[in-house]
Each structure stands twice: as structure tokens, then as C-alpha cells.
Design a protein around this motif. Structure first.
Motif, PDB file in Angstrom:
ATOM      1  N   PHE A 138     -22.985  12.188  -0.136  1.00  0.00           N
ATOM      2  CA  PHE A 138     -21.890  11.986   0.820  1.00  0.00           C
ATOM      3  C   PHE A 138     -20.561  11.804   0.094  1.00  0.00           C
ATOM      4  CE2 PHE A 138     -25.044  10.954   4.189  1.00  0.00           C
ATOM      5  CZ  PHE A 138     -24.553  11.826   5.146  1.00  0.00           C
ATOM      6  N   LYS A 139     -20.569  11.102  -1.038  1.00  0.00           N
ATOM      7  CA  LYS A 139     -19.334  10.935  -1.809  1.00  0.00           C
ATOM      8  C   LYS A 139     -18.798  12.292  -2.263  1.00  0.00           C
ATOM      9  CE  LYS A 139     -18.455   7.775  -4.737  1.00  0.00           C
ATOM     10  NZ  LYS A 139     -18.413   6.846  -5.864  1.00  0.00           N
ATOM     11  N   GLN A 140     -19.681  13.208  -2.581  1.00  0.00           N
ATOM     12  CA  GLN A 140     -19.281  14.534  -3.049  1.00  0.00           C
ATOM     13  C   GLN A 140     -18.681  15.375  -1.921  1.00  0.00           C
ATOM     14  OE1 GLN A 140     -20.119  16.230  -6.208  1.00  0.00           O
ATOM     15  NE2 GLN A 140     -20.667  14.297  -7.140  1.00  0.00           N
ATOM     16  N   SER A 141     -18.923  14.995  -0.693  1.00  0.00           N
ATOM     17  CA  SER A 141     -18.423  15.783   0.436  1.00  0.00           C
ATOM     18  C   SER A 141     -16.932  15.582   0.687  1.00  0.00           C
ATOM     19  CB  SER A 141     -19.211  15.457   1.710  1.00  0.00           C
ATOM     20  OG  SER A 141     -18.875  14.165   2.179  1.00  0.00           O
ATOM     21  N   LYS A 142     -16.345  14.578   0.050  1.00  0.00           N
ATOM     22  CA  LYS A 142     -14.923  14.259   0.234  1.00  0.00           C
ATOM     23  C   LYS A 142     -14.137  14.651  -1.012  1.00  0.00           C
ATOM     24  CE  LYS A 142     -15.733  11.645   3.973  1.00  0.00           C
ATOM     25  NZ  LYS A 142     -16.429  12.490   4.873  1.00  0.00           N
ATOM     26  N   PRO A 143     -12.880  15.057  -0.837  1.00  0.00           N
ATOM     27  CA  PRO A 143     -12.050  15.299  -2.027  1.00  0.00           C
ATOM     28  C   PRO A 143     -11.956  14.003  -2.831  1.00  0.00           C
ATOM     29  CG  PRO A 143     -10.947  16.081  -0.042  1.00  0.00           C
ATOM     30  CD  PRO A 143     -12.152  15.312   0.408  1.00  0.00           C
ATOM     31  N   ARG A 144     -12.002  14.143  -4.146  1.00  0.00           N
ATOM     32  CA  ARG A 144     -12.005  12.946  -4.969  1.00  0.00           C
ATOM     33  C   ARG A 144     -11.382  13.206  -6.333  1.00  0.00           C
ATOM     34  NH1 ARG A 144     -16.069  15.842  -4.631  1.00  0.00           N
ATOM     35  NH2 ARG A 144     -17.595  16.212  -6.239  1.00  0.00           N
ATOM     36  N   GLN A 145     -10.995  12.135  -6.972  1.00  0.00           N
ATOM     37  CA  GLN A 145     -10.444  12.189  -8.315  1.00  0.00           C
ATOM     38  C   GLN A 145     -11.484  11.544  -9.236  1.00  0.00           C
ATOM     39  OE1 GLN A 145      -6.524  10.597  -8.472  1.00  0.00           O
ATOM     40  NE2 GLN A 145      -6.266  11.015 -10.630  1.00  0.00           N
ATOM     41  N   VAL A 146     -11.931  12.298 -10.244  1.00  0.00           N
ATOM     42  CA  VAL A 146     -12.991  11.787 -11.121  1.00  0.00           C
ATOM     43  C   VAL A 146     -12.643  11.996 -12.591  1.00  0.00           C
ATOM     44  CG1 VAL A 146     -14.815  12.152  -9.400  1.00  0.00           C
ATOM     45  CG2 VAL A 146     -14.322  13.924 -11.050  1.00  0.00           C
ATOM     46  N   SER A 147     -13.247  11.175 -13.412  1.00  0.00           N
ATOM     47  CA  SER A 147     -13.064  11.281 -14.860  1.00  0.00           C
ATOM     48  C   SER A 147     -13.945  12.411 -15.405  1.00  0.00           C
ATOM     49  CB  SER A 147     -13.456   9.965 -15.521  1.00  0.00           C
ATOM     50  OG  SER A 147     -14.855   9.760 -15.380  1.00  0.00           O
ATOM     51  N   SER A 148     -13.669  12.771 -16.634  1.00  0.00           N
ATOM     52  CA  SER A 148     -14.481  13.795 -17.298  1.00  0.00           C
ATOM     53  C   SER A 148     -15.944  13.365 -17.364  1.00  0.00           C
ATOM     54  CB  SER A 148     -13.964  14.060 -18.713  1.00  0.00           C
ATOM     55  OG  SER A 148     -12.652  14.544 -18.664  1.00  0.00           O
ATOM     56  N   TRP A 149     -16.138  12.072 -17.598  1.00  0.00           N
ATOM     57  CA  TRP A 149     -17.496  11.544 -17.687  1.00  0.00           C
ATOM     58  C   TRP A 149     -18.277  11.780 -16.388  1.00  0.00           C
ATOM     59  CZ3 TRP A 149     -20.218   7.763 -15.055  1.00  0.00           C
ATOM     60  CH2 TRP A 149     -21.425   7.381 -15.627  1.00  0.00           C
ATOM     61  N   MET A 150     -17.620  11.562 -15.263  1.00  0.00           N
ATOM     62  CA  MET A 150     -18.299  11.717 -13.976  1.00  0.00           C
ATOM     63  C   MET A 150     -18.631  13.179 -13.674  1.00  0.00           C
ATOM     64  SD  MET A 150     -19.093   8.869 -12.724  1.00  0.00           S
ATOM     65  CE  MET A 150     -19.605   9.394 -11.103  1.00  0.00           C
ATOM     66  N   VAL A 151     -17.830  14.098 -14.184  1.00  0.00           N
ATOM     67  CA  VAL A 151     -18.124  15.521 -13.982  1.00  0.00           C
ATOM     68  C   VAL A 151     -19.428  15.884 -14.687  1.00  0.00           C
ATOM     69  CG1 VAL A 151     -17.329  17.882 -14.484  1.00  0.00           C
ATOM     70  CG2 VAL A 151     -15.718  16.172 -13.641  1.00  0.00           C
ATOM     71  N   VAL A 152     -19.698  15.233 -15.803  1.00  0.00           N
ATOM     72  CA  VAL A 152     -20.890  15.508 -16.599  1.00  0.00           C
ATOM     73  C   VAL A 152     -22.103  14.713 -16.095  1.00  0.00           C
ATOM     74  CG1 VAL A 152     -21.860  15.314 -18.935  1.00  0.00           C
ATOM     75  CG2 VAL A 152     -19.505  16.064 -18.620  1.00  0.00           C
ATOM     76  N   ALA A 153     -21.886  13.508 -15.579  1.00  0.00           N
ATOM     77  CA  ALA A 153     -22.979  12.594 -15.225  1.00  0.00           C
ATOM     78  C   ALA A 153     -23.938  13.178 -14.189  1.00  0.00           C
ATOM     79  CB  ALA A 153     -22.416  11.266 -14.725  1.00  0.00           C
ATOM     80  N   LEU A 154     -23.437  13.739 -13.116  1.00  0.00           N
ATOM     81  CA  LEU A 154     -24.314  14.248 -12.058  1.00  0.00           C
ATOM     82  C   LEU A 154     -25.185  15.413 -12.532  1.00  0.00           C
ATOM     83  CD1 LEU A 154     -25.280  14.005  -9.144  1.00  0.00           C
ATOM     84  CD2 LEU A 154     -23.420  15.537  -8.497  1.00  0.00           C
ATOM     85  N   PRO A 155     -24.627  16.427 -13.197  1.00  0.00           N
ATOM     86  CA  PRO A 155     -25.502  17.503 -13.678  1.00  0.00           C
ATOM     87  C   PRO A 155     -26.574  17.001 -14.652  1.00  0.00           C
ATOM     88  CG  PRO A 155     -23.224  18.192 -13.807  1.00  0.00           C
ATOM     89  CD  PRO A 155     -23.226  16.740 -13.436  1.00  0.00           C
ATOM     90  N   VAL A 156     -26.197  16.077 -15.525  1.00  0.00           N
ATOM     91  CA  VAL A 156     -27.186  15.530 -16.469  1.00  0.00           C
ATOM     92  C   VAL A 156     -28.289  14.790 -15.704  1.00  0.00           C
ATOM     93  CG1 VAL A 156     -27.536  13.831 -18.319  1.00  0.00           C
ATOM     94  CG2 VAL A 156     -25.629  15.443 -18.446  1.00  0.00           C
ATOM     95  N   ALA A 157     -27.907  13.984 -14.721  1.00  0.00           N
ATOM     96  CA  ALA A 157     -28.898  13.256 -13.917  1.00  0.00           C
ATOM     97  C   ALA A 157     -29.827  14.215 -13.176  1.00  0.00           C
ATOM     98  CB  ALA A 157     -28.188  12.335 -12.927  1.00  0.00           C
ATOM     99  N   MET A 158     -29.270  15.281 -12.622  1.00  0.00           N
ATOM    100  CA  MET A 158     -30.105  16.234 -11.883  1.00  0.00           C
ATOM    101  C   MET A 158     -31.003  17.051 -12.824  1.00  0.00           C
ATOM    102  SD  MET A 158     -29.691  15.725  -8.684  1.00  0.00           S
ATOM    103  CE  MET A 158     -29.519  14.009  -9.069  1.00  0.00           C
ATOM    104  N   LEU A 159     -30.506  17.357 -14.014  1.00  0.00           N
ATOM    105  CA  LEU A 159     -31.348  18.035 -15.007  1.00  0.00           C
ATOM    106  C   LEU A 159     -32.520  17.141 -15.397  1.00  0.00           C
ATOM    107  CD1 LEU A 159     -28.650  19.699 -17.295  1.00  0.00           C
ATOM    108  CD2 LEU A 159     -30.336  20.903 -15.906  1.00  0.00           C
ATOM    109  N   ILE A 160     -32.237  15.861 -15.613  1.00  0.00           N
ATOM    110  CA  ILE A 160     -33.296  14.916 -15.976  1.00  0.00           C
ATOM    111  C   ILE A 160     -34.299  14.763 -14.833  1.00  0.00           C
ATOM    112  CG2 ILE A 160     -33.763  12.468 -16.453  1.00  0.00           C
ATOM    113  CD1 ILE A 160     -31.093  12.497 -18.088  1.00  0.00           C
ATOM    114  N   LEU A 161     -33.793  14.625 -13.602  1.00  0.00           N
ATOM    115  CA  LEU A 161     -34.682  14.466 -12.446  1.00  0.00           C
ATOM    116  C   LEU A 161     -35.576  15.694 -12.269  1.00  0.00           C
ATOM    117  CD1 LEU A 161     -35.520  12.720 -10.022  1.00  0.00           C
ATOM    118  CD2 LEU A 161     -33.686  13.796  -8.711  1.00  0.00           C
ATOM    119  N   SER A 162     -35.011  16.883 -12.407  1.00  0.00           N
ATOM    120  CA  SER A 162     -35.829  18.083 -12.213  1.00  0.00           C
ATOM    121  C   SER A 162     -36.805  18.284 -13.368  1.00  0.00           C
ATOM    122  CB  SER A 162     -34.958  19.323 -12.011  1.00  0.00           C
ATOM    123  OG  SER A 162     -34.392  19.763 -13.223  1.00  0.00           O
TER     124      SER A 162
END
Length: 172
Positions: A24-48
Motif C-alpha cells: 500500500f505504501k508503494q501505491s502512493k507517490p513517495r520520496q525514498v533514499s537510495s537504500w530503500m530503492v534497493v531494500a525491497l528488491p533484495v527482500a523479494m529476492l530473498i523471499l523467493s
């Protein structure tokens, strides 16, 4: 169905809630750090990858097909245009990312795939002994999690464009 849900560990419900929250947070426009851009893909790679390893063990073929899915995510992105629009703010060193429901859909697809595979394996369903089942499930995990990686790479391009534009402006 109620029997299946009652035997589901509590941590699975917690994980589901966390994924829905971040989706749901991703559904809204947001301002994020470089770290946050990397965190979600890494988490999803680990989960899968955890889904592959927990479901099919540390087998070369399962990992290879997971990697095939990662590669296919590039093609999948070209067809379905999953890359988010983003701008990079050089002054604040943050990304301004357009909101999208795609991350939530991808998160739920990974979650429910892992849930379904775990259920089929736990009930020793006949489908689970078919090698095609393992190959398709592993490739599917890779495709879904690779889509997060492709989205992040698209967002990072905004930083490269901003840096390039600043260099051009300074040179002029």
C-alpha cells in the motif's frame, strides 16, 4: 479452507500483513533514499529464493530455473512496462517515485505462490512429484522477484539522468 488457515503458523499472517502494508505504501507517490530503492528488491529476492530452497531443496536445477526466471523478468518488464517513473533530487539525494499498485500485486503473487507450494508439499500432493512442477514454480519465483529488481534498475536510471543533466548544465 478453514482447516488450512487454522494450521497456518502465526508468522505467515504477520508476513502477509507486512507485505500488504509495504504494498500500500508503494501505491502512493513517495520520496525514498537510495537504500530503500534497493531494500525491497533484495527482500523479494530473498523471499523467493527461500521459497525455492524450502520447497525444493538446494538443487542445482531448481536454482538454475530460478535464475532463468530472473532473466525472463527483463523480457516480462519490456512487455508489461513494470518500471516505475522516478526522478532523482540531487540536492536531497532522494528518489521521487510515482505510486503504483504493481509492487503489491507482485508481493502477493510471491506470497501466495510460496503458500500454495508449501501447502502442496505438506499435503504430499501428486503434482509435487512432477519435475515440471518444480521447474515452473522455481522459474515463476525468479520471474516475480526479478520484476522488483528490474523496477529498481529503472528507478536508478533517474539518478544517472539527473547527474548527467547536472554535468551538461554546468558545462554550458
Amino acid at each position: 479452507m478453514g482447516d488450512i488457515l487454522s494450521h497456518t503458523p502465526v508468522w505467515v499472517y504477520v508476513l502477509f500483513t507486512v507485505l500488504v502494508f509495504f504494498g500500500f505504501k508503494q501505491s502512493k507517490p513517495r520520496q525514498v533514499s537510495s537504500w530503500m530503492v534497493v531494500a525491497l528488491p533484495v527482500a523479494m529476492l530473498i523471499l523467493s529464493l527461500a521459497g525455492v530452497l524450502s520447497g525444493f531443496g538446494i538443487a542445482l536445477l531448481s536454482i538454475v530455473f530460478w535464475l532463468v526466471g530472473l532473466v525472463l523478468s527483463q523480457l516480462f518488464n519490456r512487455v508489461f512496462k513494470l518500471t516505475s517513473y522516478a526522478e532523482y533530487d540531487l540536492q536531497n539525494q532522494t528518489f521521487l517515485i510515482q505510486g503504483s499498485w504493481i509492487p503489491l500485486v507482485l508481493m502477493m503473487a510471491i506470497f501466495f505462490t510460496k503458500y500454495a507450494v508449501a501447502f502442496l508439499l505438506a499435503t504430499e500432493h501428486a503434482l509435487t512429484v512432477d519435475p515440471i512442477f518444480m521447474l515452473v514454480a522455481c522459474a515463476w519465483y525468479g520471474l516475480l522477484s526479478g520484476s522488483f529488481l528490474v523496477r529498481a534498475m529503472g528507478i536508478w536510471q533517474a539518478k544517472r539522468h539527473a547527474i548527467k543533466a547536472e554535468k551538461v548544465a554546468k558545462a554550458a
